[in-house]
Design a protein around this motif. Structure first.
Motif, PDB file in Angstrom:
ATOM      1  N   THR A 272      -1.393  11.033  10.515  1.00  0.00           N
ATOM      2  CA  THR A 272      -1.411   9.923  11.448  1.00  0.00           C
ATOM      3  C   THR A 272      -0.927  10.322  12.972  1.00  0.00           C
ATOM      4  O   THR A 272      -1.354   9.951  13.914  1.00  0.00           O
ATOM      5  CB  THR A 272      -0.750   8.625  10.917  1.00  0.00           C
ATOM      6  OG1 THR A 272      -1.100   8.333   9.497  1.00  0.00           O
ATOM      7  CG2 THR A 272      -0.505   7.704  11.650  1.00  0.00           C
TER       8      THR A 272
ATOM      9  N   SER B  35       2.916  12.806  -0.237  1.00  0.00           N
ATOM     10  CA  SER B  35       2.111  11.946   0.027  1.00  0.00           C
ATOM     11  C   SER B  35       2.513  11.230   1.595  1.00  0.00           C
ATOM     12  O   SER B  35       1.664  11.373   2.368  1.00  0.00           O
ATOM     13  CB  SER B  35       1.851  10.657  -0.819  1.00  0.00           C
ATOM     14  OG  SER B  35       1.288  11.184  -2.126  1.00  0.00           O
TER      15      SER B  35
ATOM     16  N   THR C 283       0.632  11.924   5.310  1.00  0.00           N
ATOM     17  CA  THR C 283       0.346  10.717   5.785  1.00  0.00           C
ATOM     18  C   THR C 283       1.028  10.596   7.251  1.00  0.00           C
ATOM     19  O   THR C 283       0.185  10.518   8.161  1.00  0.00           O
ATOM     20  CB  THR C 283       0.557   9.291   5.068  1.00  0.00           C
ATOM     21  OG1 THR C 283       0.061   9.656   3.408  1.00  0.00           O
ATOM     22  CG2 THR C 283      -0.018   8.296   5.742  1.00  0.00           C
TER      23      THR C 283
ATOM     24  N   GLY D  46       0.699   4.553   2.332  1.00  0.00           N
ATOM     25  CA  GLY D  46      -0.218   3.923   3.417  1.00  0.00           C
ATOM     26  C   GLY D  46       0.204   3.148   4.626  1.00  0.00           C
ATOM     27  O   GLY D  46      -0.503   2.766   5.429  1.00  0.00           O
TER      28      GLY D  46
ATOM     29  N   ILE E 260       0.863  -1.103  -0.115  1.00  0.00           N
ATOM     30  CA  ILE E 260       0.112   0.009  -0.070  1.00  0.00           C
ATOM     31  C   ILE E 260       0.711   1.272   0.058  1.00  0.00           C
ATOM     32  O   ILE E 260       0.392   2.307   0.481  1.00  0.00           O
ATOM     33  CB  ILE E 260      -0.895  -0.003   1.155  1.00  0.00           C
ATOM     34  CG1 ILE E 260      -0.333  -0.323   2.595  1.00  0.00           C
ATOM     35  CG2 ILE E 260      -1.985  -1.029   0.870  1.00  0.00           C
ATOM     36  CD1 ILE E 260      -1.116   0.113   3.694  1.00  0.00           C
TER      37      ILE E 260
END
Length: 178
Positions: free
Chosen positions: A169, A161, A165, A55, A52
């Motif tokens: 998070t 990205s 992220t 991710g 991912i």
């Protein structure tokens, strides 16, 4: 295909795979050796990164890894994936006449369009963010963009990205786990 040609193709594919493994798996393991980072958490982030991509950052943070270590591991993994894919496609393109003909046609198209030639590579940034490296590497190769330049532009989208992220998070963990 002739036996000599098959062995050449297999050698080149093995070299592409070795390059991928070195950058995507072995380099991220350096912090394990030198900084005492947990091996299981590192391997989990590497594996999740293959699946991912950016991710995987929440997984690494949830496992207690530093944001800097997660960033380093995922940057190595993404770079290794890109380089491995690009090398595999190069091998196919240089050893298969039908693929070589297809490439020549697409290169002619990309050179004939001034906007594609000048700005097309910048489309790798949103492509990386929305689709990922498994799309960017083949597109870069098909359109004939130089590997180092395509990697730099792809990694720009990935870094954006990944940073977003990680920050989101960490903020979410800060709210949920005070």
């Amino acid at each position: 295909m002739e036996p000599g040609k098959i062995s050449t193709v297999l050698r080149r594919l093995a070299r592409a795979l070795a390059r991928c493994v070195l950058v995507a798996i072995l380099l991220p393991l350096l912090p394990v050796l030198f900084l005492g980072i947990p091996l299981a958490a590192t391997l989990t982030v590497i594996t999740t990164g293959f699946i991912i991509e950016y991710g995987a950052a929440p997984v690494g943070l949830a496992l207690g890894l530093s944001p800097w270590i997660v960033f380093y591991i995922l940057m190595c993994t993404e770079t290794g994936i890109f380089l491995g894919l690009y090398d595999i496609f190069n091998t196919i393109g240089e050893t298969s006449p039908p693929v070589a003909r297809f490439l020549e046609k697409t290169h002619q198209y990309s050179r004939s369009s001034k906007s594609v030639e000048r700005y097309g590579i910048l489309a790798l940034v949103p492509c990386e963010i929305l689709i990922g490296v498994y799309f960017c590497a083949p597109v870069s190769w098909v359109l004939g963009w130089r590997e180092n330049r395509a990697l730099l532009v792809t990694m720009t989208g990935y870094v954006l990205s990944l940073i977003i992220t990680i920050i989101l998070t960490m903020g979410l963990f800060g709210v949920l786990l005070p």
